[in-house]
Design a protein around this motif. Structure first.
Motif, PDB file in Angstrom:
ATOM      1  N   THR A 116       0.831  -1.209   0.000  1.00  0.00           N
ATOM      2  CA  THR A 116       0.000   0.000   0.000  1.00  0.00           C
ATOM      3  C   THR A 116       0.862   1.254   0.000  1.00  0.00           C
ATOM      4  O   THR A 116       2.022   1.233   0.393  1.00  0.00           O
ATOM      5  CB  THR A 116      -0.891   0.053   1.261  1.00  0.00           C
ATOM      6  N   GLN A 117       0.256   2.333  -0.444  1.00  0.00           N
ATOM      7  CA  GLN A 117       0.762   3.683  -0.227  1.00  0.00           C
ATOM      8  C   GLN A 117       0.019   4.255   0.985  1.00  0.00           C
ATOM      9  O   GLN A 117      -1.038   3.742   1.369  1.00  0.00           O
ATOM     10  CB  GLN A 117       0.516   4.555  -1.458  1.00  0.00           C
ATOM     11  N   ASP A 120      -3.678   4.498   0.878  1.00  0.00           N
ATOM     12  CA  ASP A 120      -4.439   3.250   0.770  1.00  0.00           C
ATOM     13  C   ASP A 120      -4.754   2.637   2.137  1.00  0.00           C
ATOM     14  O   ASP A 120      -5.473   1.643   2.197  1.00  0.00           O
ATOM     15  CB  ASP A 120      -3.646   2.200  -0.028  1.00  0.00           C
ATOM     16  N   ARG A 121      -4.223   3.201   3.206  1.00  0.00           N
ATOM     17  CA  ARG A 121      -4.276   2.515   4.501  1.00  0.00           C
ATOM     18  C   ARG A 121      -5.585   2.799   5.235  1.00  0.00           C
ATOM     19  O   ARG A 121      -5.661   3.474   6.254  1.00  0.00           O
ATOM     20  CB  ARG A 121      -3.032   2.875   5.319  1.00  0.00           C
ATOM     21  N   VAL A 127      -7.196  -0.868  -2.700  1.00  0.00           N
ATOM     22  CA  VAL A 127      -6.075  -1.801  -2.597  1.00  0.00           C
ATOM     23  C   VAL A 127      -6.308  -2.796  -1.463  1.00  0.00           C
ATOM     24  O   VAL A 127      -6.050  -4.000  -1.599  1.00  0.00           O
ATOM     25  CB  VAL A 127      -4.753  -1.034  -2.402  1.00  0.00           C
ATOM     26  N   MET A 128      -6.822  -2.315  -0.326  1.00  0.00           N
ATOM     27  CA  MET A 128      -7.085  -3.219   0.793  1.00  0.00           C
ATOM     28  C   MET A 128      -8.175  -4.224   0.445  1.00  0.00           C
ATOM     29  O   MET A 128      -8.087  -5.403   0.817  1.00  0.00           O
ATOM     30  CB  MET A 128      -7.471  -2.418   2.035  1.00  0.00           C
TER      31      MET A 128
END
Length: 409
Positions: A116-117, A120-121, A127-128
């Motif tokens: 992730t970037q 994205d968290r 992405v997750m």
């Protein structure tokens, strides 16, 4: 070297065999010709010392269409997770061999940072969700997590707390089935490890990092286990001892009840005879008076079993869900010494109950002799930490984090 049996297939008898051929099912006649007769004969010819099992799940002494029959064979039990049943559902089951069941969690922050970037968290980010191959996955993790724990304070604590939730789910199941021996004599949770960095049912992630479940499994699968079953209506805790050792043992059972602030409210030690290869109810704690005086939200029950003066098993029982315990700052006292280029011995004490205490060496892979454990006030815990790369004492001190449940919210 440890091959237990050959299995013909996975879950075909669960829903892919019928009386006649269809677009979805093969017929029982052709199924039996292949998986009972042909493969069974080949195994007998080429590996006669190993048993053959045509399918999993499979009910050999019952109606084969009743593939999860609790009276015989092996079962795949997914009422928790897919069926959204509570963890307590496991305690209602009496199956003989539970060969597949499981619960998901996210990998730890270090693994997630690898795919992730910063933007994205968030567990709902694209992405997750892409790194989650179960359609109900992230939602189901959070649903169960919030049943038991408070809303995590940030993204990283969500990852860690999902692992604690996963470990609790498997602990509920496996301790129940071990208490239920000799009727229940086997449990294999799904799954051991991952083939890519992902939220999953694994207890070891793609980078070989142990999740909370893997540390917990060393305890609830240990050869001797002390466990407790709470009954809020009766105000009791039934204490069971399970032993897979083939000879009788003599032990000492210590039961301690503390408040969430760390005050000792009850302490009782009892000599215990541990029968070989069996599980027995050995003691019942009557806590009605304490429940009336303090309420269930202020009580934590600690179990400890010693054999030959050595602690062989510990456990924790609580009547209230952890999210309703008014836990305090444990006020950790931590000391460490360097044992080698990559080894450190860590010593911990706390003043208030520290539930699901875990150690993280920030930005560094490490293997610990224990992690995600409960720490009772005044009881010293020592463990060895082996880091993948060498660290001097200053770097180790800088990267060392000791956390517990109260740090997640």
């Amino acid at each position: 070297p440890c091959l237990a049996l050959w299995c013909g297939n996975n879950e075909l008898e669960q829903g892919s065999v019928g009386d006649v051929w269809t677009w979805h099912d093969m017929s029982w006649d052709d199924y039996k010709a292949l998986f009972d007769d042909l493969l069974g004969r080949l195994v007998r010819e080429h590996d006669p010392e190993t048993d053959y099992w045509p399918s999993s799940p499979h009910s050999p002494a019952c109606d084969r269409k009743d593939y999860n029959n609790p009276g015989c064979g092996d079962a795949h039990l997914w009422s928790v997770w897919h069926g959204k049943q509570p963890f307590e559902w496991y305690r209602t089951t009496t199956h003989r061999f539970c060969s597949e069941f499981g619960f998901q969690s996210f990998p730890e922050p270090l693994t997630v940072q690898g795919f992730t970037q910063p933007e994205d968290r968030n567990i709902t980010a694209y992405v997750m969700e892409h790194h989650q191959r179960s359609g109900i996955g992230n939602t189901t993790i959070m649903q169960y997590l919030l049943d038991w724990f408070r809303l995590p304070g940030d993204f990283e604590m969500t990852l860690w707390l999902s692992q604690i939730t996963q470990g609790m789910a498997m602990k509920y199941a496996i301790e129940h089935w071990r208490r239920n021996m000799p009727r229940s004599m086997g449990a294999l949770y799904w799954q051991l490890n991952d083939c890519w960095p992902v939220a999953s049912w694994a207890s070891i992630d793609y980078h070989n990092r142990w999740k909370a479940l893997h540390y917990m499994a060393r305890l609830f699968f240990d050869r001797v286990l002390v466990s407790g079953v709470e009954d809020l209506e009766k105000g009791t805790v039934d204490v069971h001892i399970t032993s897979d050792i083939l000879e009788a043992l003599q032990g000492d059972l210590l039961c301690v009840v503390t408040s969430v602030g760390g005050e000792t409210l009850l302490e009782k030690e009892t000599p215990i005879k541990i029968a070989p290869n069996s599980s027995h109810l050995v003691h019942t704690l009557d806590l009605r008076r304490l429940i009336e005086e303090r309420g269930v939200r202020d009580l934590v029950v600690w179990l400890e079993l010693k054999v030959d003066g050595k602690v062989v098993s510990t456990n924790l029982v609580h009547f209230a869900r952890p999210k309703h315990l008014e836990l305090q700052d444990p006020r950790f006292a931590a000391a460490f010494e360097k044992m080698g280029e990559r080894q450190f011995r860590l010593s911990l004490l706390c003043e208030a109950p520290a539930l699901w205490t875990w150690i993280e060496i920030e930005g560094c892979d490490a293997r610990l002799t224990d992690n995600f454990f409960h720490l009772r006030p005044g009881v010293r815990k020592e463990l060895v930490i082996e880091t993948v790369k060498p660290l001097d004492e200053a770097k180790f001190r800088e990267r060392l984090h000791v956390r517990s449940l109260v740090d997640t919210y």
